[in-house]
Design a protein around this motif. Structure first.
Motif, PDB file in Angstrom:
ATOM      1  N   GLN A 279       0.785  -1.177   0.129  1.00 21.41           N
ATOM      2  CA  GLN A 279      -0.055   0.012   0.132  1.00 21.41           C
ATOM      3  C   GLN A 279       0.827   1.137   0.131  1.00 21.41           C
TER       4      GLN A 279
ATOM      5  N   LEU B 236       0.985   5.757  -0.073  1.00 16.13           N
ATOM      6  CA  LEU B 236       0.200   6.974   0.515  1.00 16.13           C
ATOM      7  C   LEU B 236       1.051   8.051  -0.159  1.00 16.13           C
TER       8      LEU B 236
ATOM      9  N   THR C 143      -1.870  15.555   0.669  1.00 16.95           N
ATOM     10  CA  THR C 143      -2.177  14.040   0.562  1.00 16.95           C
ATOM     11  C   THR C 143      -3.388  13.506  -0.306  1.00 16.95           C
ATOM     12  N   ASP C 144      -3.511  12.409  -0.334  1.00 20.62           N
ATOM     13  CA  ASP C 144      -4.479  11.858  -0.912  1.00 20.62           C
ATOM     14  C   ASP C 144      -5.347  10.776  -0.111  1.00 20.62           C
ATOM     15  N   ARG C 145      -5.351  10.943   1.026  1.00 16.34           N
ATOM     16  CA  ARG C 145      -6.277  10.564   2.145  1.00 16.34           C
ATOM     17  C   ARG C 145      -6.772  11.343   3.006  1.00 16.34           C
ATOM     18  N   ASN C 146      -7.880  11.271   3.749  1.00 16.31           N
ATOM     19  CA  ASN C 146      -8.580  12.067   4.613  1.00 16.31           C
ATOM     20  C   ASN C 146      -8.767  11.313   5.966  1.00 16.31           C
ATOM     21  N   SER C 147      -7.382  10.871   6.535  1.00 20.12           N
ATOM     22  CA  SER C 147      -7.368  10.301   8.030  1.00 20.12           C
ATOM     23  C   SER C 147      -6.882  10.890   8.945  1.00 20.12           C
TER      24      SER C 147
ATOM     25  N   SER D  30      -9.376  14.111  11.004  1.00 17.39           N
ATOM     26  CA  SER D  30     -10.184  14.129   9.773  1.00 17.39           C
ATOM     27  C   SER D  30     -11.176  15.223   9.971  1.00 17.39           C
TER      28      SER D  30
ATOM     29  N   THR E  11      -8.092  17.357   1.674  1.00 17.37           N
ATOM     30  CA  THR E  11      -6.747  16.564   2.311  1.00 17.37           C
ATOM     31  C   THR E  11      -5.630  17.447   2.416  1.00 17.37           C
TER      32      THR E  11
ATOM     33  N   PHE F  16      -2.093   5.300   8.243  1.00 20.57           N
ATOM     34  CA  PHE F  16      -3.143   4.551   7.454  1.00 20.57           C
ATOM     35  C   PHE F  16      -2.825   3.090   7.294  1.00 20.57           C
TER      36      PHE F  16
END
Length: 219
Positions: free
Chosen positions: A23, A25, A50-54, A75, A98, A121
């Motif tokens: 994986q 990120l 980033t490409d995540r919303n965590s 988030s 993000t 993540f």
């Protein structure tokens, strides 16, 4: 900027629970403004894309290499600074989709170093490339020193009385010739003076003997 238990827990999770391999990120830290010429007291703005919303952590690595936790942005845009505080006198943080923002309100030499964005993540820790932020290196130019009075070298001035000596030093061949003449005169006059002295002594002896003879043989 101490490390809270939450950061230590995440580090432990990243070491003990590596998660699913393969994986990835995408994370990138940049400054929307030119920070190549940072100044003391300037406002420093950094973005973590980033490409995540965590949620994301902001971490500062000082010039000695020590990591310092700054803030965690969840988030839902909740902020947790060091010591579990919601605000900080030195930093501001926010989130837009993000993109996680960090602001150093007034940059000081203490804030120099590299700034990282970190995310957890799928039980894996991801660190962004560091964004360096340093004050320009000031080079001190030594003060210009005024040269002191220079001592002139010995000079020869040829006056009327020094004409011969100047000519001797300026003409080596002529000087050698004059030296030879000087030695010739010495070898000539020294014997002649000795001969004259000897003649004077003989003359004195003759006068003395003549007087004695005349004294013993009176007329």
């Amino acid at each position: 900027m101490d490390r809270p238990p939450a950061l230590l827990l995440l580090l432990a999770l990243g070491l003990c629970c590596p998660g699913i391999h393969g994986q990835s990120l995408e994370m990138k830290v940049r400054s929307p403004k030119d920070i190549t010429q940072l100044r003391v007291g300037q406002r420093l703005e950094l973005e973590c894309q980033t490409d995540r919303n965590s949620g994301a952590f902001w971490i500062h690595q000082d010039k000695s290499g020590t990591l310092h936790f700054i803030v965690f942005i969840s988030s839902v845009s909740q902020l947790t600074f060091s010591r579990d505080q919601r605000t900080s006198p030195r930093f501001e943080a926010s989130k837009h989709n993000t993109v996680y923002l960090l602001v150093v309100k007034s940059f000081t030499p203490q804030d120099e170093g590299n700034y990282f964005c970190m995310m957890n993540f799928n039980q894996m820790l991801f660190f962004s490339p560091g964004q360096p932020a340093f004050l320009p290196v000031t080079t001190t130019v030594p003060a210009a020193t005024t040269p002191g009075p220079t001592t002139p070298g010995p000079t020869t001035q040829c006056g009327i009385t020094e004409k011969d000596s100047c000519q001797k030093t300026s003409d080596p061949d002529r000087r050698m010739q004059e030296d030879l003449e000087y030695f010739c005169l010495i070898f000539l006059w020294v014997p002649l003076a000795g001969l004259c002295l000897l003649l004077l002594q003989l003359l004195a002896i003759t006068i003395v003997l003549c007087r004695r003879k005349a004294h013993h043989n009176p007329l």
